[in-house]
Design a protein around this motif. Sequence first.
Motif, PDB file in Angstrom:
ATOM      1  N   HIS A  86       0.807  -1.221   0.000  1.00 33.98           N
ATOM      2  CA  HIS A  86       0.000   0.000   0.000  1.00 33.98           C
ATOM      3  C   HIS A  86       0.840   1.271   0.000  1.00 33.98           C
ATOM      4  O   HIS A  86       0.276   2.371   0.045  1.00 33.98           O
ATOM      5  CB  HIS A  86      -0.941  -0.009   1.208  1.00 33.98           C
ATOM      6  N   GLY A  87       2.157   1.135  -0.036  1.00 34.10           N
ATOM      7  CA  GLY A  87       3.018   2.311  -0.059  1.00 34.10           C
ATOM      8  C   GLY A  87       4.322   2.048   0.657  1.00 34.10           C
ATOM      9  O   GLY A  87       4.720   0.885   0.864  1.00 34.10           O
ATOM     10  N   ASP A  88       5.006   3.112   1.016  1.00 33.89           N
ATOM     11  CA  ASP A  88       6.280   3.005   1.740  1.00 33.89           C
ATOM     12  C   ASP A  88       6.010   2.862   3.235  1.00 33.89           C
ATOM     13  O   ASP A  88       5.457   3.776   3.863  1.00 33.89           O
ATOM     14  CB  ASP A  88       7.134   4.254   1.514  1.00 33.89           C
ATOM     15  N   VAL A  89       6.394   1.730   3.798  1.00 32.75           N
ATOM     16  CA  VAL A  89       6.193   1.527   5.229  1.00 32.75           C
ATOM     17  C   VAL A  89       7.251   2.333   5.978  1.00 32.75           C
ATOM     18  O   VAL A  89       8.427   1.989   5.986  1.00 32.75           O
ATOM     19  CB  VAL A  89       6.282   0.035   5.607  1.00 32.75           C
ATOM     20  N   ARG A  90       6.811   3.422   6.596  1.00 31.78           N
ATOM     21  CA  ARG A  90       7.731   4.306   7.323  1.00 31.78           C
ATOM     22  C   ARG A  90       7.507   4.276   8.838  1.00 31.78           C
ATOM     23  O   ARG A  90       8.425   4.568   9.595  1.00 31.78           O
ATOM     24  CB  ARG A  90       7.555   5.757   6.856  1.00 31.78           C
ATOM     25  N   TYR A  91       6.290   3.942   9.268  1.00 27.56           N
ATOM     26  CA  TYR A  91       5.953   4.093  10.680  1.00 27.56           C
ATOM     27  C   TYR A  91       5.291   2.828  11.218  1.00 27.56           C
ATOM     28  O   TYR A  91       4.458   2.214  10.547  1.00 27.56           O
ATOM     29  CB  TYR A  91       5.012   5.291  10.876  1.00 27.56           C
ATOM     30  N   ARG A 111      14.126   6.275  13.616  1.00 28.36           N
ATOM     31  CA  ARG A 111      14.091   6.557  15.046  1.00 28.36           C
ATOM     32  C   ARG A 111      13.164   5.585  15.777  1.00 28.36           C
ATOM     33  O   ARG A 111      12.361   4.888  15.166  1.00 28.36           O
ATOM     34  CB  ARG A 111      13.594   7.985  15.299  1.00 28.36           C
ATOM     35  N   ALA A 112      13.281   5.595  17.102  1.00 26.02           N
ATOM     36  CA  ALA A 112      12.367   4.834  17.941  1.00 26.02           C
ATOM     37  C   ALA A 112      12.100   5.616  19.217  1.00 26.02           C
ATOM     38  O   ALA A 112      12.963   6.350  19.705  1.00 26.02           O
ATOM     39  CB  ALA A 112      12.950   3.466  18.280  1.00 26.02           C
ATOM     40  N   PHE A 113      10.901   5.465  19.749  1.00 28.91           N
ATOM     41  CA  PHE A 113      10.548   6.148  20.995  1.00 28.91           C
ATOM     42  C   PHE A 113       9.450   5.357  21.695  1.00 28.91           C
ATOM     43  O   PHE A 113       8.767   4.530  21.091  1.00 28.91           O
ATOM     44  CB  PHE A 113      10.076   7.582  20.727  1.00 28.91           C
ATOM     45  N   PHE A 144       6.102  10.630  15.400  1.00 31.03           N
ATOM     46  CA  PHE A 144       6.386  10.159  14.051  1.00 31.03           C
ATOM     47  C   PHE A 144       6.765  11.300  13.111  1.00 31.03           C
ATOM     48  O   PHE A 144       7.470  11.088  12.121  1.00 31.03           O
ATOM     49  CB  PHE A 144       5.162   9.438  13.474  1.00 31.03           C
ATOM     50  N   SER A 145       6.325  12.492  13.407  1.00 29.78           N
ATOM     51  CA  SER A 145       6.504  13.619  12.490  1.00 29.78           C
ATOM     52  C   SER A 145       7.928  14.175  12.516  1.00 29.78           C
ATOM     53  O   SER A 145       8.745  13.823  13.367  1.00 29.78           O
ATOM     54  CB  SER A 145       5.523  14.745  12.856  1.00 29.78           C
TER      55      SER A 145
END
Length: 284
Positions: free
Chosen positions: A102-107, A201-203, A261-262
């Motif tokens: 469905h697209g680029d998995v970014r998050y 990144r991760a949080f 995420f932003s």
Amino acid sequence: MADPATVEFGADDVLVLEDDRFGPESVCLVTGAASGIGRATAAAMATNGLTVVGTDVDGDGLASMKALVEDEMDAPGEVVTVEADLTDDDEMRALVEEAATHGDVRYLANIAGMQHISPLEEFPMDVYDTMHEVMVRAPFLLSKLVMPHVRETDDGVGAIGNMCSIHGHVATQDKAAYITSKFALRGLTKSIAAEGEGALRAFTVSTSYVSTPLVEGQIPDTAEERGISEEEVVEDVMLGGSRVKDMMRPIQVANLFAFGFSKHGQHLDGADMTWDGGHLGTYE
């Protein structure tokens, strides 16, 4: 306390952020999307224009979430629902593969969780094993599967957000499995950050009690274990240590994930967003 099932939200409750990557070509995978914080996070990310792939074992809950986002909130982002069991590795691999179509998995928002109230000496190990699989092993495997997709995007930018808790910082009685899992999740988050090279990144997000079905469900068990009334559980156990005497709403937690995420969360990496009404930072 209000019934969490009736505590809903609308588009006006969502933190909408300007971010060039917050568009339909970017995919945000959300676990636990059928209810509570997961449902709200799926809605928040879709309202920010992303394509959301929401997963849960509760198919009816997923359908309800999708209808809320598309019909009532009229969110600009697409919502795709995938019923999947987080204790099944093959289903998790298929989930990530589906998300990538469905697209680029970014998050990735690892939010699914469960609770069981019992003294440690009496804690059933089969329940412990399931809680560990859902709240530690599944986020570990999903992160492992999602990280290559983030790296393959045009700029390698993305983030993994993990739902922690003040119980990932301090302990209370009768929740040993939950507390163990949340402390482990913070370790996983720091490990992802150590290997993410700043772009990936991760949080974690750590809140005090949030008005969700998970919290509502543990009130009677806590009352029975401690020999107190359900009202005392809410007023003294859940909110007694907090300066703010209201539980958070799921959408307020979802907004923290959207911010993290932003691009505005660029320097949030390996760290925790502690949003607890003063619970951890103050005492009487």
